[in-house]
Structure formats: C-alpha cells, structure tokens
Motif scaffolding. Sequence first.
Motif, PDB file in Angstrom:
ATOM      1  N   PHE A 152       0.810  -1.213   0.000  1.00 36.21           N
ATOM      2  CA  PHE A 152       0.000   0.000   0.000  1.00 36.21           C
ATOM      3  C   PHE A 152       0.848   1.270   0.000  1.00 36.21           C
ATOM      4  O   PHE A 152       0.322   2.378  -0.164  1.00 36.21           O
ATOM      5  N   GLY A 175      -9.229   6.386  11.083  1.00 38.84           N
ATOM      6  CA  GLY A 175      -9.188   5.017  10.598  1.00 38.84           C
ATOM      7  C   GLY A 175      -9.491   4.016  11.692  1.00 38.84           C
ATOM      8  O   GLY A 175      -9.789   4.374  12.839  1.00 38.84           O
ATOM      9  N   ALA A 181      -4.737  -1.140   9.789  1.00 48.05           N
ATOM     10  CA  ALA A 181      -5.023   0.291   9.747  1.00 48.05           C
ATOM     11  C   ALA A 181      -3.925   1.091  10.438  1.00 48.05           C
ATOM     12  O   ALA A 181      -3.575   2.193  10.006  1.00 48.05           O
ATOM     13  N   TRP A 184      -1.084   1.525   8.008  1.00 48.83           N
ATOM     14  CA  TRP A 184      -1.420   2.577   7.052  1.00 48.83           C
ATOM     15  C   TRP A 184      -1.183   3.955   7.685  1.00 48.83           C
ATOM     16  O   TRP A 184      -0.554   4.833   7.091  1.00 48.83           O
ATOM     17  N   MET A 188       0.969   7.197   6.554  1.00 50.77           N
ATOM     18  CA  MET A 188       0.206   8.350   6.086  1.00 50.77           C
ATOM     19  C   MET A 188       0.555   9.628   6.842  1.00 50.77           C
ATOM     20  O   MET A 188       0.749  10.701   6.242  1.00 50.77           O
ATOM     21  N   MET A 256      -8.362   3.862   2.875  1.00 54.81           N
ATOM     22  CA  MET A 256      -7.376   2.796   2.751  1.00 54.81           C
ATOM     23  C   MET A 256      -7.932   1.637   1.953  1.00 54.81           C
ATOM     24  O   MET A 256      -9.146   1.446   1.872  1.00 54.81           O
ATOM     25  N   ASP A 257      -7.035   0.868   1.341  1.00 55.44           N
ATOM     26  CA  ASP A 257      -7.430  -0.081   0.302  1.00 55.44           C
ATOM     27  C   ASP A 257      -8.265  -1.260   0.783  1.00 55.44           C
ATOM     28  O   ASP A 257      -8.849  -1.972  -0.041  1.00 55.44           O
TER      29      ASP A 257
END
Length: 391
Positions: A152, A175, A181, A184, A188, A256-257
């Motif tokens: 990601f 998130g 998460a 991520w 981020m 997020m993906d």
Amino acid sequence: MIGTRRNILAGTAAAALVATTRGAFAQQETVTIGWTGPLSGGAALYGKNTLTGLEMSAKEINDSGGVQIGGKPHKIAVVGLDDKYSPSEAAVNAKRLRAQYKAPVVFCPHSGGNFAMQAFNEQDGFLIGAYTSVPQMTERGNKLTFRIPPSFAGYIDPFIKTTMGSFGKKLGMAGADHDYAKAWAALMKPAWTKAGGTVVAENAMSYNKDTDFYSGVSRVMAGNPDVLFVGGASEPTALVIKQARELGFQGGFMIMDQAKLDEIAHVLGGYQQLEGAMGVLPTVFDPRPGTQEFVGRFRKAYNRDPGSEAAYNYAALNAVSEAMKLAGTTSDAAKILAKLTEAFKSLPPGRNPAHITEVDERGGSNVRLSLAYVKGGKIVPVDAATGNLMN
C-alpha cells in the motif's frame, strides 16, 4: 420379455458408467487449501469476499478436470475457518489446517493473522497466502510468505496529491484500530506532514466491533479537518463516512485499500456522499479484458459484482495450482513459491484478473496500481504515478 431384457441391459450400462465415474474420481487425489479469516463480526463481508474468490477458482479448476501434478489429476478443496479477525484465532486455525488437512498453503485476509502465522509457518512447512498490502509482510525475512496485493506504500503519495490539492492541508485521522489500519496510519501521517500538511486530529476506532461512530467521528471533526483518512472493512467505513457527512463534513476522504468504493456506495445508496473520496479502483470499472471476463463469470455464478478481494484471491489460487503443477509437488511450499512468477505469466488474462505480473524474491507481488476518485458522483480513474485524474 424383450422390454425386460432392454431394461436389464440399460441398467447394466448405467451401473458400468457409474462404476467408471467412481473409479475416475477415486484416482483423483485432493489438495486442501486452507483459509482463515473473519466470517462473523464487522469484517464478515470482507472475509467472505476473499473466500469466495478462492472457492470460485477451485470450482473452475475442478470442473475442468483438476490440475495435473506429478502426472496425476488433483482436485482442489478449500477449507475456510472463522477467526473473527483475531490474530490468535488465526494462528490456531492455521495449526489445525496444517495438522488436520495437511494444507500446503493457508490464505488469510488480515495482517495480524498473517504476522501471527509467520511465527511458525516455516517450521510447520506451509506457505502463507497473505491478502494484505502491509509492506512489512514481506520485509521480515519469512521465506514462505506470498503477499498477494501490492504494497500500500504506493497509494500514499497519489492519495495525498489529489486530496490535499482539492480540499486543503488539514488532515483528520479516523481510521480503524486494527494492525493493518495502524500500519497505514504510520505511513500516512509523516507523508502528509512532509507534503506540507498538518494532522489536526487523530482517533482510531474499532471498526470491527462498533456500529455507532458518532462520538469517535465527533472528536476528529473538532479539529476542523479538510480531509479525513478513514478505512477498515467496507461496511463500517461507510458508516464512518455517513456519520462525518451528517456532522457537516464537506471535505474529501482518503480511503485505505481494505475498504472498496463500490461496496461503500452500496451501503450509502450511491456515490453522492463519497464526493471527493480517493480509493482503489473498483474491479467492475477496470476496463482490461481479463478483468471484465472475470467480472462476467463472477456475476453469472453469484448474481452480484465482484470486488478486488475476490479478484486477487481468485488469481492467487489459480497461480498456486499452476505453481504446484510446474513444481511437481503439492507439499513442498518453498518449491511452490519459487514457481509463482512463472505460474502467473502462464495464466490467461481471464484467470489472472488482478494482473499480477510477478512475485519478487521476498514473496511480494508486482501489480500496476489502479486508483479512483469520486467526482460529480461518478468513479474517475487516477494515474497512480502522478495522482492526476485520467478523465
């Protein structure tokens, strides 16, 4: 008398046919593929979508006569166990799948479960099919891990470029609180500040357990953000977005993906509340021939649209079966992993709708990222290299 004799002959022929068919099935060996993931709780739909991709692949392989391994036809059986998104339960399930079913591969759709399995999978001799884009999954040196989706890390810069340029520099982080998460968020936050932005609020929430996100979203909204970072499974992510809109949020979203735009839109009744959202391009909007061929077969089989979870896991099991064939083994996980790149390259586009081109030396897949932005209530593809809208 003649009619009776005909009936006897017909019955004898039918019995012979049944015996022949049973003999053919008896000669066909079975390879059990393991899966552990959430089939209950807030991430149940997400888990089921990954499992469905594996099951569709197995059915098609079996319907075509199975896979030839070592000169013998083999059926593929998928055994799925519910772990409720718990890493510890995933580890227990993996132990069971290996000991009871001799599974040479165990798939899992969450990073916590995959990390837990990495503590013993090399010793136990099974390959992890990790459906997670956490880059650390293949950076820890485990020699029997196959990371199915791309890392990601490639999403971060285009996400920031598009949303910061459209809405502003103040980011609220709302998130989920599970390991994936958190990974991520760990990338981020510094990337956002490096790009000149400010993180004005942070409040991770339990997407897999909670259904009311009013207080959690309210705390993030108190920072007056321009953009919200959100994401977990699609259904709870939709509820978080809905709550933000109900509280008056007019900005954009970086999703997020794990969460999928089309699945979120289904919960929200359309794309209107997703205006300005940046996420992964839904599989049904991917124009590539192999993907659309898969979409058509999936719709026919399940009477619904497939998400990328189904597409990636479908492609992964097709490649694993081909890798077993190329390696001439159903049990040597290292040899199976070593043949995955050759296996993916040998698959026709319709059996590789994720368009995975190779598996690197660490076990990570290489895929061209497909991103999307919601503009005017519609999905617009985004160039992953630049962050620019493609139409």
